[in-house]
Write an enzyme that holds these catalytic residues in place. Structure first.
Site, PDB file in Angstrom:
ATOM      1  N   ASP A   1       8.599  22.310 -17.913  1.00 29.95           N
ATOM      2  CA  ASP A   1       9.247  21.026 -17.623  1.00 29.95           C
ATOM      3  C   ASP A   1       9.471  20.191 -18.888  1.00 29.95           C
ATOM      4  O   ASP A   1      10.515  19.548 -19.042  1.00 29.95           O
ATOM      5  CB  ASP A   1       8.417  20.218 -16.614  1.00 29.95           C
ATOM      6  CG  ASP A   1       8.703  20.651 -15.178  1.00 29.95           C
ATOM      7  OD1 ASP A   1       9.365  21.696 -15.007  1.00 29.95           O
ATOM      8  OD2 ASP A   1       8.267  19.945 -14.242  1.00 29.95           O
TER       9      ASP A   1
ATOM     10  N   ASN B   1      13.861  23.335 -13.160  1.00 27.01           N
ATOM     11  CA  ASN B   1      13.402  22.741 -11.906  1.00 27.01           C
ATOM     12  C   ASN B   1      12.546  21.510 -12.196  1.00 27.01           C
ATOM     13  O   ASN B   1      11.602  21.207 -11.476  1.00 27.01           O
ATOM     14  CB  ASN B   1      12.619  23.778 -11.089  1.00 27.01           C
ATOM     15  CG  ASN B   1      12.501  23.354  -9.626  1.00 27.01           C
ATOM     16  OD1 ASN B   1      13.105  22.358  -9.200  1.00 27.01           O
ATOM     17  ND2 ASN B   1      11.725  24.083  -8.863  1.00 27.01           N
TER      18      ASN B   1
ATOM     19  N   ASP C   1       0.536  15.035  -5.212  1.00 32.54           N
ATOM     20  CA  ASP C   1       0.367  16.347  -5.837  1.00 32.54           C
ATOM     21  C   ASP C   1      -1.062  16.854  -5.711  1.00 32.54           C
ATOM     22  O   ASP C   1      -1.310  17.992  -5.328  1.00 32.54           O
ATOM     23  CB  ASP C   1       0.779  16.299  -7.316  1.00 32.54           C
ATOM     24  CG  ASP C   1       2.297  16.271  -7.463  1.00 32.54           C
ATOM     25  OD1 ASP C   1       2.981  16.345  -6.415  1.00 32.54           O
ATOM     26  OD2 ASP C   1       2.793  16.180  -8.595  1.00 32.54           O
TER      27      ASP C   1
ATOM     28  N   GLU D   1       9.071  21.410  -5.434  1.00 35.66           N
ATOM     29  CA  GLU D   1       9.458  22.709  -5.972  1.00 35.66           C
ATOM     30  C   GLU D   1       9.800  23.711  -4.873  1.00 35.66           C
ATOM     31  O   GLU D   1      10.621  24.599  -5.035  1.00 35.66           O
ATOM     32  CB  GLU D   1       8.342  23.272  -6.860  1.00 35.66           C
ATOM     33  CG  GLU D   1       8.298  22.680  -8.258  1.00 35.66           C
ATOM     34  CD  GLU D   1       7.655  21.300  -8.332  1.00 35.66           C
ATOM     35  OE1 GLU D   1       7.516  20.620  -7.289  1.00 35.66           O
ATOM     36  OE2 GLU D   1       7.300  20.886  -9.456  1.00 35.66           O
TER      37      GLU D   1
ATOM     38  N   HIS E   1       4.282  26.103  -9.141  1.00 31.70           N
ATOM     39  CA  HIS E   1       3.045  26.105  -9.923  1.00 31.70           C
ATOM     40  C   HIS E   1       1.839  25.628  -9.121  1.00 31.70           C
ATOM     41  O   HIS E   1       0.752  26.186  -9.213  1.00 31.70           O
ATOM     42  CB  HIS E   1       3.228  25.241 -11.172  1.00 31.70           C
ATOM     43  CG  HIS E   1       3.696  23.834 -10.896  1.00 31.70           C
ATOM     44  ND1 HIS E   1       3.156  22.742 -11.493  1.00 31.70           N
ATOM     45  CD2 HIS E   1       4.649  23.344 -10.062  1.00 31.70           C
ATOM     46  CE1 HIS E   1       3.759  21.658 -11.058  1.00 31.70           C
ATOM     47  NE2 HIS E   1       4.672  21.991 -10.200  1.00 31.70           N
ATOM     48  N   ARG E   2       2.034  24.593  -8.321  1.00 38.51           N
ATOM     49  CA  ARG E   2       0.876  24.036  -7.612  1.00 38.51           C
ATOM     50  C   ARG E   2       0.395  24.942  -6.490  1.00 38.51           C
ATOM     51  O   ARG E   2      -0.800  25.013  -6.198  1.00 38.51           O
ATOM     52  CB  ARG E   2       1.172  22.632  -7.073  1.00 38.51           C
ATOM     53  CG  ARG E   2       1.482  21.664  -8.170  1.00 38.51           C
ATOM     54  CD  ARG E   2       1.093  20.236  -7.905  1.00 38.51           C
ATOM     55  NE  ARG E   2       1.566  19.441  -9.021  1.00 38.51           N
ATOM     56  CZ  ARG E   2       0.980  19.404 -10.211  1.00 38.51           C
ATOM     57  NH1 ARG E   2      -0.121  20.086 -10.436  1.00 38.51           N
ATOM     58  NH2 ARG E   2       1.501  18.698 -11.189  1.00 38.51           N
TER      59      ARG E   2
ATOM     60  N   LYS F   1       5.129  25.970 -15.430  1.00 36.15           N
ATOM     61  CA  LYS F   1       5.898  24.725 -15.241  1.00 36.15           C
ATOM     62  C   LYS F   1       5.105  23.534 -15.786  1.00 36.15           C
ATOM     63  O   LYS F   1       5.677  22.637 -16.404  1.00 36.15           O
ATOM     64  CB  LYS F   1       6.212  24.519 -13.757  1.00 36.15           C
ATOM     65  CG  LYS F   1       7.163  23.366 -13.490  1.00 36.15           C
ATOM     66  CD  LYS F   1       7.635  23.393 -12.052  1.00 36.15           C
ATOM     67  CE  LYS F   1       8.885  22.544 -11.856  1.00 36.15           C
ATOM     68  NZ  LYS F   1       8.647  21.118 -11.926  1.00 36.15           N
TER      69      LYS F   1
END
Ligand code: DC
Length: 649
Positions: free
Chosen positions: A52, A95, A319, A347, A393-394, A418
């Protein structure tokens, strides 16, 4: 770049240690933009190096902003003092929501012609509310695809200066943040009024505090109105320190809470501007022990008993709340996460992705429009095909936590880059995996007997990997698939319905402990074991045996391929004559006729095939102890292995 298809995480016994966090993504991308727009040069210390932030740096570079790496995570950005030097550019923003939204707003007032596009998923993430707000000020923005979504074309319109702009706050707070950061470019006083609920408010607080650091204090009028004063100009603060990423911290704090701890994250603490530090409070509500310092947080398991499920409004920690969904697997009672509708436009559709993965692990999950309720299973199950991460990613980092209870395969683990390229390495550093004793060696060297005895002595699990190849050979035969048909056998191997009991091995419900020992199945196992696709298909199945408190595994490639981090590695061998005699005795005892000369010949042939095949050939792996048992009794051999294991532990 070659990215791995999966990473197999062993079951974690405990977690403990210190993790230096990478820089915050949200702060890094804001710092890059504000430093670029400011007058003067800024030294940004501790910038996050990730996908990012790379997209943001590339975009600013194309717009004519000079940035110089200073070594480590430090950068110098030469501010352009308002207007970008390049008036026409095509920008690709991957993204990165933070880069896309904030640059859209800044470029709307830049007086040039720009095209902004992103990854396919970025083109499914809404931006209409921001475009609507910018158009109120006269910005010229066209949708190049579907209305309301990227890609965008931005033209050099005359900007109406000042007045009131309305922006919706209930889809993404990035719209408000992007708009606020761009408004000083208009020169006039502008009031922004938020329409509807303002979600993820802590991210707006980060924006306001950073604008102030760069010389533009924003006036608040009540809860929903923000005024950027006339004549606002960004000025470099000279040096800007990026805090550690509070969302990234959540995975390690969670590890401390579910894995004993303490695990300390350094880089964020009680003085943080990031809302996600409140995740620590949520963990504390679940019973975790939390201690905070100015720039560190430490988490450990509850003093007594288990974590408990909670019900929590996650509006302020969208998040980090995902991490709570994974922690819920280890709590007593259900956990309900409320006010998480924004997960749907991130995402990936994060509500669907989390629910899907949690269900695969055995949890009961209720998903409604904006809430998720997770009821932990009595015991976790690990899907053979791995957990899909949906290029998010998360999702990848969250599901890595399930390895506290069971080995897990995470598909496409590279997506963590990311925001956290080194995540899995840090994870390995602060966790202790179930230990493995790998015993490799040729057929009939006595590995099975020794490994099973050592496992019984230690109270550990036992893997007879040869039995898995034998099962696959038997299953292929029963399915009418030829042992030479690599793809066919691999398919059968991947779907093997095998259950190992104390003294039984079942294939599709039927006891096959005897059947897989027949000589023709032995020959078949040796044949299919030479096929790379079959070995790949059986890899995770073998790794699933690595459970607490430890595993003793016997085979040909235990130390070299299946458990390359095995703590104790042994290569067991004996002369062909001795091995033939041992096998002969075994067969006669079972009432099976045997011929010692033929057995010797067969062993020689199999040794040759196992050691000369292209994939995972039989050989002593690096660091393995060589143990020749020709003249040793079973008891003597077991004692040697146990001594080596003690020395390693
Ligand atoms: O150890 P065993 O005889 O039960 O093994 C059966 C076959 O499977 C043998 O020919 C070698 C192969 N095998 C293998 O290639 N890799 C392993 N880890 C275990 C067995």
């Amino acid at each position: 770049m070659n990215t791995p298809e999966f990473i197999d995480l062993p079951e974690i016994l405990s977690a403990r240690g210190i993790v230096r966090l990478p820089g915050s993504k949200s702060i890094s991308n804001r710092a890059l933009l504000l430093a670029a727009l400011a007058g003067g040069g800024t030294e940004i210390r501790g910038l996050l190096e990730s996908d990012d932030t790379s997209r943001m740096r590339e975009a600013l570079g194309r717009l004519g902003v000079e940035m110089t790496p200073l070594g480590g995570d430090d950068w110098r950005v030469e501010g352009v003092g308002g207007g970008f030097p390049v008036g026409r550019a095509d920008l690709f923003l991957g993204n990165s929501g933070t880069a896309f939204r904030s640059l859209t707003a800044a470029l709307a007032f830049a007086g040039g012609d720009y095209r902004l596009s992103g990854a396919p998923r970025m083109h499914e993430r809404p931006i209409g509310d921001l475009v609507d707000a910018l158009r109120q000020l006269g910005a010229e923005i066209a949708y190049l695809g579907e209305a309301g979504y990227p890609p965008l074309a931005i033209g050099a319109a005359a900007i109406r200066s000042g007045g009131l702009v309305r922006v919706r706050g209930d889809v993404s707070s990035q719209f408000l943040s992007g708009l606020l950061m761009a408004l000083p470019l208009t020169g006039a006083e502008t009031a922004v009024e938020v329409v509807g609920e303002l979600i993820s408010r802590p991210y707006v607080e980060i924006t306001l505090s950073m604008m102030e650091r760069f010389g533009v204090p924003v006036e608040r009028r009540g809860e929903r109105c923000f005024v950027v004063p006339a004549g606002s100009v960004y000025r470099s603060p000279g040096v800007f320190h990026v805090e550690g990423d509070a969302s990234s911290a959540s995975y390690f704090l969670a590890l401390g809470a579910i894995g004993g701890g303490p695990v300390r994250v350094s880089g964020v603490g009680e003085n943080s501007v990031q809302g996600d530090v409140r995740f620590a409070g949520a963990l504390a509500r679940m019973g975790a022990r939390i201690v905070m310092g100015p720039d560190w947080i430490e988490a450990g398991a509850p003093e007594e008993g288990k974590l408990r499920g909670i019900e929590i409004d996650c509006g302020a920690i969208p998040d980090a709340a995902m991490t709570l969904a994974a922690v819920a697997l280890f709590a007593s009672g259900p956990t309900t996460l409320k006010n998480i509708a924004s997960w749907r436009v991130k995402e990936t559709d994060r509500i669907a992705a989390m629910a899907g993965g949690l269900r695969q692990l055995g949890a009961a999950v209720d998903e409604s429009g904006d809430a998720l309720r997770v009821t932990p299973p009595a015991f976790l199950v690990s899907p053979h095909r791995g957990i899909d991460t949906h290029d998010d990613h998360r999702i990848a980092m969250c599901f890595s936590l399930a390895s506290r209870g069971i080995p897990v395969r995470i598909n496409d683990p590279g997506c963590v880059s990311k925001t956290f390229p080194g995540y899995f390495a840090r994870l390995a550093e602060v966790t202790q995996a179930a230990p493995v004793i790998a015993i490799d060696g040729p057929s009939a060297s006595g590995k099975g007997t020794i490994a099973a005895r050592v496992a019984a002595e230690l109270g550990w699990h036992y893997l007879d990997s040869g039995a898995i190849y034998r099962l696959a050979a038997l299953a292929a035969r029963r399915a009418g698939v030829s042992w030479d048909d690599e793809a066919g056998v691999a398919r059968v191997a991947a779907e093997l319905d095998a259950v190992f009991g104390e003294k039984s091995i079942r294939l599709a419900g039927e006891e096959v402990g005897e059947a897989i020992r027949h000589e023709d199945i032995s020959a078949g196992a040796s044949r299919i074991a030479a096929l790379p696709a079959v070995r790949r298909a059986l890899l995770f199945r073998q790794r699933l045996f690595r459970r607490a408190p430890g595993l003793v595994a016997d085979g040909r490639d235990m130390a070299s391929v299946v458990f390359p981090d095995a703590r104790t590695r042994i290569f067991l061998t004996a002369s062909v004559e001795t091995r033939a005699q041992r096998r002969y005795k075994q067969l006669i005892e079972k009432g099976i006729a045997a011929n010692i000369t033929l057995l010797s010949l067969d062993l020689r042939e199999r040794d040759l095939r196992d050691s000369q095949r292209g994939v995972a050939p039989l050989r002593q792996s690096e660091g393995a102890y060589l143990l020749d048992t020709t003249d040793l009794s079973i008891e003597e051999t077991v004692a040697r292995v146990l001594a080596w294991s003690r020395a390693a532990g």
